[in-house]
Enzyme design. Structure first.
Site, PDB file in Angstrom:
ATOM      1  N   LYS A 133       0.822  -1.221   0.000  1.00  0.00           N
ATOM      2  CA  LYS A 133       0.000   0.000   0.000  1.00  0.00           C
ATOM      3  C   LYS A 133       0.851   1.264   0.000  1.00  0.00           C
ATOM      4  O   LYS A 133       0.485   2.252  -0.609  1.00  0.00           O
ATOM      5  CB  LYS A 133      -1.009  -0.003   1.152  1.00  0.00           C
ATOM      6  CG  LYS A 133      -0.388  -0.016   2.540  1.00  0.00           C
ATOM      7  CD  LYS A 133      -1.473  -0.051   3.586  1.00  0.00           C
ATOM      8  CE  LYS A 133      -0.902   0.047   4.997  1.00  0.00           C
ATOM      9  NZ  LYS A 133       0.191  -0.920   5.292  1.00  0.00           N
ATOM     10  N   ARG A 150      -5.925   2.920  11.558  1.00  0.00           N
ATOM     11  CA  ARG A 150      -5.634   1.523  11.876  1.00  0.00           C
ATOM     12  C   ARG A 150      -6.567   0.990  12.959  1.00  0.00           C
ATOM     13  O   ARG A 150      -6.468  -0.198  13.307  1.00  0.00           O
ATOM     14  CB  ARG A 150      -4.213   1.411  12.386  1.00  0.00           C
ATOM     15  CG  ARG A 150      -3.193   1.023  11.318  1.00  0.00           C
ATOM     16  CD  ARG A 150      -1.861   0.946  12.019  1.00  0.00           C
ATOM     17  NE  ARG A 150      -0.868   0.134  11.412  1.00  0.00           N
ATOM     18  CZ  ARG A 150       0.090   0.594  10.591  1.00  0.00           C
ATOM     19  NH1 ARG A 150       0.076   1.835  10.198  1.00  0.00           N
ATOM     20  NH2 ARG A 150       1.049  -0.206  10.158  1.00  0.00           N
ATOM     21  N   ARG A 155      11.983  -7.339   2.745  1.00  0.00           N
ATOM     22  CA  ARG A 155      11.954  -5.886   2.568  1.00  0.00           C
ATOM     23  C   ARG A 155      13.184  -5.198   3.161  1.00  0.00           C
ATOM     24  O   ARG A 155      13.631  -5.521   4.248  1.00  0.00           O
ATOM     25  CB  ARG A 155      10.684  -5.325   3.222  1.00  0.00           C
ATOM     26  CG  ARG A 155      10.563  -3.815   3.115  1.00  0.00           C
ATOM     27  CD  ARG A 155       9.149  -3.388   3.289  1.00  0.00           C
ATOM     28  NE  ARG A 155       8.722  -3.408   4.673  1.00  0.00           N
ATOM     29  CZ  ARG A 155       7.519  -2.995   5.075  1.00  0.00           C
ATOM     30  NH1 ARG A 155       6.649  -2.542   4.191  1.00  0.00           N
ATOM     31  NH2 ARG A 155       7.187  -3.036   6.338  1.00  0.00           N
ATOM     32  N   ARG A 194      14.050  -3.033   8.310  1.00  0.00           N
ATOM     33  CA  ARG A 194      13.336  -2.269   9.327  1.00  0.00           C
ATOM     34  C   ARG A 194      13.364  -3.036  10.643  1.00  0.00           C
ATOM     35  O   ARG A 194      13.249  -4.256  10.647  1.00  0.00           O
ATOM     36  CB  ARG A 194      11.878  -2.067   8.887  1.00  0.00           C
ATOM     37  CG  ARG A 194      11.619  -0.692   8.319  1.00  0.00           C
ATOM     38  CD  ARG A 194      10.251  -0.574   7.756  1.00  0.00           C
ATOM     39  NE  ARG A 194       9.179  -0.806   8.729  1.00  0.00           N
ATOM     40  CZ  ARG A 194       7.905  -0.559   8.495  1.00  0.00           C
ATOM     41  NH1 ARG A 194       7.540  -0.070   7.311  1.00  0.00           N
ATOM     42  NH2 ARG A 194       6.990  -0.777   9.397  1.00  0.00           N
ATOM     43  N   ARG A 229       2.692  -7.967  14.190  1.00  0.00           N
ATOM     44  CA  ARG A 229       2.051  -6.902  13.402  1.00  0.00           C
ATOM     45  C   ARG A 229       0.867  -7.446  12.606  1.00  0.00           C
ATOM     46  O   ARG A 229      -0.155  -6.776  12.463  1.00  0.00           O
ATOM     47  CB  ARG A 229       3.073  -6.248  12.475  1.00  0.00           C
ATOM     48  CG  ARG A 229       4.041  -5.358  13.260  1.00  0.00           C
ATOM     49  CD  ARG A 229       5.263  -5.009  12.460  1.00  0.00           C
ATOM     50  NE  ARG A 229       4.969  -4.213  11.294  1.00  0.00           N
ATOM     51  CZ  ARG A 229       5.684  -4.245  10.170  1.00  0.00           C
ATOM     52  NH1 ARG A 229       6.713  -5.046  10.058  1.00  0.00           N
ATOM     53  NH2 ARG A 229       5.358  -3.462   9.169  1.00  0.00           N
TER      54      ARG A 229
HETATM   55  P1  AMP Z   1       3.946   1.249   9.079  1.00  0.00           P
HETATM   56  O1  AMP Z   1       5.175   1.833   8.484  1.00  0.00           O
HETATM   57  O2  AMP Z   1       2.686   1.835   8.526  1.00  0.00           O
HETATM   58  O3  AMP Z   1       3.935  -0.268   9.053  1.00  0.00           O
HETATM   59  O4  AMP Z   1       3.952   1.662  10.638  1.00  0.00           O
HETATM   60  C1  AMP Z   1       4.988   1.244  11.493  1.00  0.00           C
HETATM   61  C2  AMP Z   1       4.537   1.293  12.940  1.00  0.00           C
HETATM   62  O5  AMP Z   1       4.185   2.632  13.299  1.00  0.00           O
HETATM   63  C3  AMP Z   1       3.305   0.470  13.269  1.00  0.00           C
HETATM   64  O6  AMP Z   1       3.603  -0.896  13.499  1.00  0.00           O
HETATM   65  C4  AMP Z   1       2.797   1.169  14.521  1.00  0.00           C
HETATM   66  O7  AMP Z   1       3.569   0.840  15.648  1.00  0.00           O
HETATM   67  C5  AMP Z   1       3.067   2.630  14.180  1.00  0.00           C
HETATM   68  N1  AMP Z   1       1.902   3.251  13.488  1.00  0.00           N
HETATM   69  C6  AMP Z   1       1.875   3.770  12.227  1.00  0.00           C
HETATM   70  N2  AMP Z   1       0.651   4.238  11.928  1.00  0.00           N
HETATM   71  C7  AMP Z   1      -0.116   4.015  13.008  1.00  0.00           C
HETATM   72  C8  AMP Z   1      -1.493   4.254  13.311  1.00  0.00           C
HETATM   73  N3  AMP Z   1      -2.325   4.827  12.436  1.00  0.00           N
HETATM   74  N4  AMP Z   1      -1.941   3.882  14.545  1.00  0.00           N
HETATM   75  C9  AMP Z   1      -1.131   3.312  15.461  1.00  0.00           C
HETATM   76  N5  AMP Z   1       0.166   3.043  15.223  1.00  0.00           N
HETATM   77  C10 AMP Z   1       0.680   3.395  14.018  1.00  0.00           C
END
Ligand code: AMP
Length: 218
Positions: free
Chosen positions: A15, A90, A129, A156, A167
Site C-alpha cells: 500500500k 488503523r 523488505r 526495518r 504486526r
Molecule cells: P507502518 O510503516 O505503517 O507499518 O507503521 C509502522 C509502525 O508505526 C506500526 O507498526 C505502529 O507501531 C506505528 N503506526 C503507524 N501508523 C499508526 C497508526 N495509524 N496507529 C497506530 N500506530 C501506528
C-alpha cells in the site's frame, strides 16, 4: 471537491508503494503515519521516541497521539485539494475521528481502497523488505543501494520474523474491523494486491477513478 484517498491493507501489502505512486501522479501529498513516526524518531522528537518501543514490538501507537499527528498534517496547505493516507486509520476510533475531521473540512468524501494480499505472501515480502538508512524509502527487491538517494539499505527494526507475526496479529485484531466500518460505503473498493505492481497500479487507478465519479454524485 478534494481527492481524499485512504490506502488500506496489511503490512507488506504494497500500500505504501501504491500510495506513493498515486500521490505523485496526482500531485497530492502521501501521508504515511509510519514514515512520519520513523522520521520523527530520526530527528529525536520526544513523542516519537516514546512511541518507538511500541513500534519495535509491532504494537500500535495510541489513538490520541496518531489522531493529533494526522489532524495537524491535514491542515497544511498541500493537503487542501486532497491526500493519500497510508497507514491511517488503523483502528475504528481513528476512523471515527477521521470522519469528524472530514466533516469539518467539507471538501468531499473519503475514497477507501483495500489492497488485499494472502497472509503467507505478506510474511515472505516483509522478510525480504529493505529500506534506506538515509531517506527511509522502500528499496526495489534485490537492490544493493537506495534507488532514490543511493543510501545504504537495512532491514526495518520491526520486519524481523517475530515482530512481523505480531504486526499481522494486530492487523487482524485492530485494523480488519476498520474495513467493516467502511465496507458499505459507495466509495469503498478492493484491489487484488497479489499481482505485479504495475497491474495493481492499473486496476487501482481505474477503481479510484470510478469511486471519484461515485463521490461526485453523493
Ligand atoms: P507502518 O510503516 O505503517 O507499518 O507503521 C509502522 C509502525 O508505526 C506500526 O507498526 C505502529 O507501531 C506505528 N503506526 C503507524 N501508523 C499508526 C497508526 N495509524 N496507529 C497506530 N500506530 C501506528
Amino acid at each position: 471537491m478534494g481527492l481524499n484517498v485512504i490506502m488500506m491493507g496489511a503490512p507488506g501489502a504494497g500500500k505504501g508503494t501504491q500510495a506513493g505512486r498515486f500521490a505523485q501522479e496526482h500531485g497530492l501529498p502521501k501521508i504515511s503515519t509510519g514514515d512520519m513516526l520513523r522520521e520523527a524518531i530520526r530527528e529525536g522528537n520526544p513523542v516519537a521516541l516514546e512511541a518507538r518501543a511500541r513500534m519495535d514490538r509491532g504494537e500500535l501507537v495510541d489513538d490520541a497521539t496518531m489522531i493529533a499527528i494526522v489532524r495537524e498534517r491535514l491542515t497544511r496547505p498541500d493537503a487542501q485539494c486532497g491526500f493519500v493516507l497510508d497507514g491511517f486509520p488503523r483502528t475504528v476510533a481513528q476512523a471515527e475521528a477521521l470522519d469528524g475531521i472530514m466533516r469539518e473540512r467539507n471538501n468531499g468524501p473519503l475514497i477507501i481502497v483495500d489492497v488485499e494480499v494472502p497472509q503467507q505472501e505478506l510474511v515472505h515480502r516483509l522478510g525480504m523488505r529493505r529500506i534506506c538508512v538515509k531517506c527511509g524509502m522502500n528499496a526495489v527487491p534485490a537492490a544493493q543501494t537506495c534507488g532514490t538517494c543511493g543510501g545504504e539499505l537495512e532491514q526495518r527494526a520491526d520486519d524481523n520474523q517475530e515482530v512481523v507475526l505480531e504486526r499481522l496479529n494486530v492487523y487482524q485484531r485492530a485494523t480488519k474491523p476498520v474495513l467493516e466500518y467502511y465496507r458499505d460505503r459507495p466509495t469503498f473498493r478492493v484491489v487484488n494486491g497479489a499481482q505485479p505492481p504495475e497491474r495493481v497500479a492499473h486496476e487501482l487507478d481505474a477503481m479510484i477513478d470510478d469511486a471519484a465519479g461515485e463521490a461526485e454524485s453523493l
